[in-house]
Design a protein around this motif. Structure first.
Motif, PDB file in Angstrom:
ATOM      1  N   LYS A 141      28.472  41.112  24.425  1.00  7.97           N
ATOM      2  CA  LYS A 141      27.430  40.096  24.651  1.00  7.97           C
ATOM      3  C   LYS A 141      28.055  38.724  24.884  1.00  7.97           C
ATOM      4  O   LYS A 141      27.567  37.942  25.714  1.00  7.97           O
ATOM      5  CB  LYS A 141      26.479  40.049  23.461  1.00  7.97           C
ATOM      6  N   ILE A 142      29.110  38.425  24.149  1.00 13.58           N
ATOM      7  CA  ILE A 142      29.798  37.142  24.332  1.00 13.58           C
ATOM      8  C   ILE A 142      30.400  37.054  25.735  1.00 13.58           C
ATOM      9  O   ILE A 142      30.290  36.030  26.416  1.00 13.58           O
ATOM     10  CB  ILE A 142      30.883  36.948  23.254  1.00 13.58           C
ATOM     11  N   ARG A 143      31.028  38.129  26.185  1.00 14.31           N
ATOM     12  CA  ARG A 143      31.619  38.134  27.527  1.00 14.31           C
ATOM     13  C   ARG A 143      30.541  37.979  28.597  1.00 14.31           C
ATOM     14  O   ARG A 143      30.735  37.289  29.600  1.00 14.31           O
ATOM     15  CB  ARG A 143      32.407  39.422  27.758  1.00 14.31           C
ATOM     16  N   SER A 144      29.400  38.607  28.395  1.00 14.01           N
ATOM     17  CA  SER A 144      28.317  38.492  29.362  1.00 14.01           C
ATOM     18  C   SER A 144      27.772  37.071  29.412  1.00 14.01           C
ATOM     19  O   SER A 144      27.527  36.522  30.496  1.00 14.01           O
ATOM     20  CB  SER A 144      27.199  39.472  28.993  1.00 14.01           C
ATOM     21  N   TRP A 145      27.589  36.457  28.246  1.00 11.37           N
ATOM     22  CA  TRP A 145      27.070  35.086  28.174  1.00 11.37           C
ATOM     23  C   TRP A 145      28.083  34.080  28.716  1.00 11.37           C
ATOM     24  O   TRP A 145      27.716  33.072  29.320  1.00 11.37           O
ATOM     25  CB  TRP A 145      26.701  34.759  26.731  1.00 11.37           C
ATOM     26  N   ASN A 146      29.368  34.352  28.503  1.00 10.23           N
ATOM     27  CA  ASN A 146      30.449  33.479  28.976  1.00 10.23           C
ATOM     28  C   ASN A 146      31.199  34.180  30.115  1.00 10.23           C
ATOM     29  O   ASN A 146      32.430  34.315  30.084  1.00 10.23           O
ATOM     30  CB  ASN A 146      31.409  33.155  27.830  1.00 10.23           C
ATOM     31  N   ALA A 147      30.458  34.570  31.136  1.00  8.23           N
ATOM     32  CA  ALA A 147      31.015  35.442  32.179  1.00  8.23           C
ATOM     33  C   ALA A 147      32.139  34.782  32.969  1.00  8.23           C
ATOM     34  O   ALA A 147      33.115  35.448  33.343  1.00  8.23           O
ATOM     35  CB  ALA A 147      29.898  35.877  33.127  1.00  8.23           C
ATOM     36  N   ILE A 148      32.034  33.479  33.220  1.00 12.62           N
ATOM     37  CA  ILE A 148      33.092  32.807  33.986  1.00 12.62           C
ATOM     38  C   ILE A 148      34.363  32.715  33.149  1.00 12.62           C
ATOM     39  O   ILE A 148      35.473  32.981  33.643  1.00 12.62           O
ATOM     40  CB  ILE A 148      32.638  31.413  34.452  1.00 12.62           C
ATOM     41  N   ASP A 149      34.219  32.354  31.886  1.00 11.98           N
ATOM     42  CA  ASP A 149      35.384  32.328  30.984  1.00 11.98           C
ATOM     43  C   ASP A 149      36.050  33.691  30.905  1.00 11.98           C
ATOM     44  O   ASP A 149      37.290  33.800  30.842  1.00 11.98           O
ATOM     45  CB  ASP A 149      34.955  31.884  29.583  1.00 11.98           C
ATOM     46  N   ALA A 150      35.229  34.753  30.878  1.00  5.91           N
ATOM     47  CA  ALA A 150      35.778  36.107  30.775  1.00  5.91           C
ATOM     48  C   ALA A 150      36.629  36.449  31.995  1.00  5.91           C
ATOM     49  O   ALA A 150      37.716  37.039  31.871  1.00  5.91           O
ATOM     50  CB  ALA A 150      34.651  37.124  30.608  1.00  5.91           C
ATOM     51  N   VAL A 151      36.170  36.060  33.178  1.00  4.00           N
ATOM     52  CA  VAL A 151      36.950  36.296  34.399  1.00  4.00           C
ATOM     53  C   VAL A 151      38.256  35.509  34.358  1.00  4.00           C
ATOM     54  O   VAL A 151      39.329  36.023  34.703  1.00  4.00           O
ATOM     55  CB  VAL A 151      36.123  35.934  35.649  1.00  4.00           C
ATOM     56  N   LEU A 152      38.177  34.243  33.931  1.00  2.00           N
ATOM     57  CA  LEU A 152      39.396  33.425  33.821  1.00  2.00           C
ATOM     58  C   LEU A 152      40.405  34.067  32.879  1.00  2.00           C
ATOM     59  O   LEU A 152      41.604  34.159  33.190  1.00  2.00           O
ATOM     60  CB  LEU A 152      39.045  32.023  33.317  1.00  2.00           C
ATOM     61  N   TYR A 153      39.921  34.503  31.713  1.00  2.00           N
ATOM     62  CA  TYR A 153      40.833  35.087  30.731  1.00  2.00           C
ATOM     63  C   TYR A 153      41.491  36.347  31.278  1.00  2.00           C
ATOM     64  O   TYR A 153      42.716  36.517  31.176  1.00  2.00           O
ATOM     65  CB  TYR A 153      40.090  35.405  29.434  1.00  2.00           C
ATOM     66  N   ASP A 154      40.706  37.241  31.845  1.00  2.00           N
ATOM     67  CA  ASP A 154      41.264  38.491  32.375  1.00  2.00           C
ATOM     68  C   ASP A 154      42.280  38.216  33.479  1.00  2.00           C
ATOM     69  O   ASP A 154      43.337  38.857  33.542  1.00  2.00           O
ATOM     70  CB  ASP A 154      40.147  39.388  32.911  1.00  2.00           C
ATOM     71  N   HIS A 155      41.958  37.259  34.336  1.00  2.00           N
ATOM     72  CA  HIS A 155      42.851  36.920  35.448  1.00  2.00           C
ATOM     73  C   HIS A 155      44.199  36.403  34.949  1.00  2.00           C
ATOM     74  O   HIS A 155      45.261  36.864  35.391  1.00  2.00           O
ATOM     75  CB  HIS A 155      42.176  35.858  36.323  1.00  2.00           C
ATOM     76  N   PHE A 156      44.155  35.473  34.005  1.00  2.00           N
ATOM     77  CA  PHE A 156      45.399  34.843  33.570  1.00  2.00           C
ATOM     78  C   PHE A 156      46.132  35.646  32.499  1.00  2.00           C
ATOM     79  O   PHE A 156      47.344  35.472  32.338  1.00  2.00           O
ATOM     80  CB  PHE A 156      45.134  33.402  33.137  1.00  2.00           C
ATOM     81  N   ASN A 157      45.451  36.507  31.803  1.00  2.00           N
ATOM     82  CA  ASN A 157      46.145  37.439  30.919  1.00  2.00           C
ATOM     83  C   ASN A 157      47.005  38.390  31.751  1.00  2.00           C
ATOM     84  O   ASN A 157      48.173  38.658  31.427  1.00  2.00           O
ATOM     85  CB  ASN A 157      45.139  38.214  30.073  1.00  2.00           C
ATOM     86  N   ALA A 158      46.426  38.899  32.850  1.00  2.00           N
ATOM     87  CA  ALA A 158      47.191  39.769  33.751  1.00  2.00           C
ATOM     88  C   ALA A 158      48.360  39.004  34.377  1.00  2.00           C
ATOM     89  O   ALA A 158      49.478  39.530  34.499  1.00  2.00           O
ATOM     90  CB  ALA A 158      46.277  40.328  34.833  1.00  2.00           C
TER      91      ALA A 158
END
Length: 450
Positions: free
Chosen positions: A277-294
């Motif tokens: 639910k947190i990832r869905s609500w903060n969807a842009i942050d989630a994309v940023l995190y996944d991108h830069f973690n990779a």
């Protein structure tokens, strides 16, 4: 003894002397040669000859609840050791650059210009930062896993952010069940309640849902063009390996203790459902995190994971030695603010519901017994607010000594700016966007996450 043997002995003596002179990293350098990790040769250039110059023009975008205070402390101490200037906020902005307003160069105290380093909280504006910093500036920031970060934000700001305050019983679960029942995008402190990383980076935290996915990808690409390194809080020490190499710094330059941490009782555990639910609500942050973690792991793999693991081990060993030297041969105990006798070491407490812990130096430790200057140990554990004020005093004194006439003129100018900032702060905050550009020793098991 033959001339050849004499020559070889002289070469050996000179080499050892050179290694010791440039940072005292003989043992670490030998490890580097053994593993074939050439970039572990700390002070040396890639050809193994002349010493590298440490990079000193750095912008660290300090994001919220991401272990960024620990990185800031590393940069503060590096600046002082190397006689660098840290840009600091004008008095009207307190210890942040008038956050959450989009950053302006007018928010920088004139006694702290031109700066070598920017590291206090701000909302990023590439064009405004570029006005202050040289073209070869390295841009760095840090992200954190969205679930853990949002839980920390909800806990830390629940007495300030109206979107959190109106939730019955301060329940994170209740907020996530119906976030639009509590969230008001234009409300004061709303940036803590949704896509906070995106907001800090200068982006649009409230992008319409139909465009969120495409916008997030475009925004991640913009961030990548500006920032040479995006650290990941969950892999803090590995991120420091990349930071040290990027800036050509020595191991001692990135040693730290964890700052601005909550007690365990101030934290809530998250189920997989809540994280989703947190990832869905903060969807842009989630994309940023996944991108830069990779991205982080691609960079680490390029170095070689064995080399990274060894350097992390060396970093933790050196950190442990430093901290034991400051704390009388022991690892320090975390203390509540009330238990800390030195007021300069008491961390700010956001509310009675959240306890932020810190450290106190042993009263019976002297410079002679610890082997380190007490001031060095003090600054290693000094909270952000106190350290910012200390730096502003020292940099203002240095400025006044250099420019006594200019200083008196700027005092009058600053009083007018304070009035202007106060008026502007009450106006609607700009949404802003990231400008396009080419990118020019504690043995704790947990990472230093707020």
């Amino acid at each position: 003894m033959s001339q050849k043997k004499i020559f070889l002995i002289l070469v050996a003596i000179t080499t050892v002397s050179f290694l010791l002179h440039h940072g005292g990293h003989l043992s670490w350098t030998m490890e580097a040669f053994r593993l074939g990790c050439s970039s572990m040769r700390f002070s040396f250039s890639s050809d193994g000859g002349s010493p590298r110059h440490k990079h000193t023009s750095v912008v660290f975008l300090k994001t919220h609840k991401t272990a960024s205070t620990t990185v800031q402390n590393i940069l503060f101490r590096f600046a002082e050791r190397n006689n660098l200037t840290v840009a600091l906020p004008v008095t009207a902005c307190d210890h942040q650059f008038c956050y959450p307003r989009l950053f302006s160069s007018h928010f920088v105290h004139p006694h702290t210009t031109p700066p070598d380093i920017i590291t206090n909280h701000l909302r990023f504006s590439r064009s405004e930062v570029h006005r202050l910093m040289p073209n070869d500036t390295v841009y760095i920031t840090i992200l954190r896993e969205p679930g853990a970060m949002f839980e920390s934000l909800f806990s830390y700001y629940n007495q300030y952010c109206q979107s959190f305050k109106r939730v019955p019983n301060g329940s994170l679960e209740a907020f996530l069940d119906e976030p639009w029942s509590y969230y008001r995008p234009e409300e004061k402190d709303a940036m803590y309640a949704r896509n906070t990383l995106t907001f800090d980076l200068g982006g649009d935290k409230d992008r319409p849902s139909a465009d969120t996915k495409m916008y997030a990808k475009r925004f991640a690409a913009e961030v990548e063009r500006t920032f040479s390194l995006v650290m990941i809080a969950e892999y803090f020490d590995e991120s420091l390996v990349l930071l040290r190499r990027l800036l050509s710094w020595d191991l001692e330059d990135v040693l730290y203790v964890k700052l601005n941490m909550r007690t365990a009782s101030s934290k809530s555990s998250l189920s997989n459902e809540l994280r989703a639910k947190i990832r869905s609500w903060n969807a842009i942050d989630a994309v940023l995190y996944d991108h830069f973690n990779a991205s982080l792991w691609r960079q680490l793999n390029a170095i070689g994971l064995a080399c990274v693991a060894r350097e992390v081990q060396l970093l933790r060993r050196a950190r442990d030695q430093l901290v034991r030297s400051c704390f009388g041969g022991r690892l320090p105990q975390l203390r509540s603010a009330a238990q800390i006798t030195n007021k300069d070491l008491r961390p700010w407490q956001p509310s009675s519901k959240v306890a932020i812990v810190g450290y106190d130096l042993p009263a019976n430790i002297s410079n002679k017994s610890s082997g380190l200057p007490q001031e060095m140990c003090l600054k290693l554990i000094m909270p952000e607010v106190q350290y910012t004020r200390l730096l502003l005093r020292s940099e203002s004194l240095r400025y006044r000594n250099r420019f006594p006439l200019r200083s008196s003129q700027q005092t009058l100018k600053r009083s007018g700016q304070r009035r202007e900032i106060s008026v502007l702060s009450s106006t609607k905050r700009p949404s802003g966007a990231l400008g396009r550009t080419t990118r020019g020793t504690l043995r704790f098991t947990q990472q230093p996450i707020n």
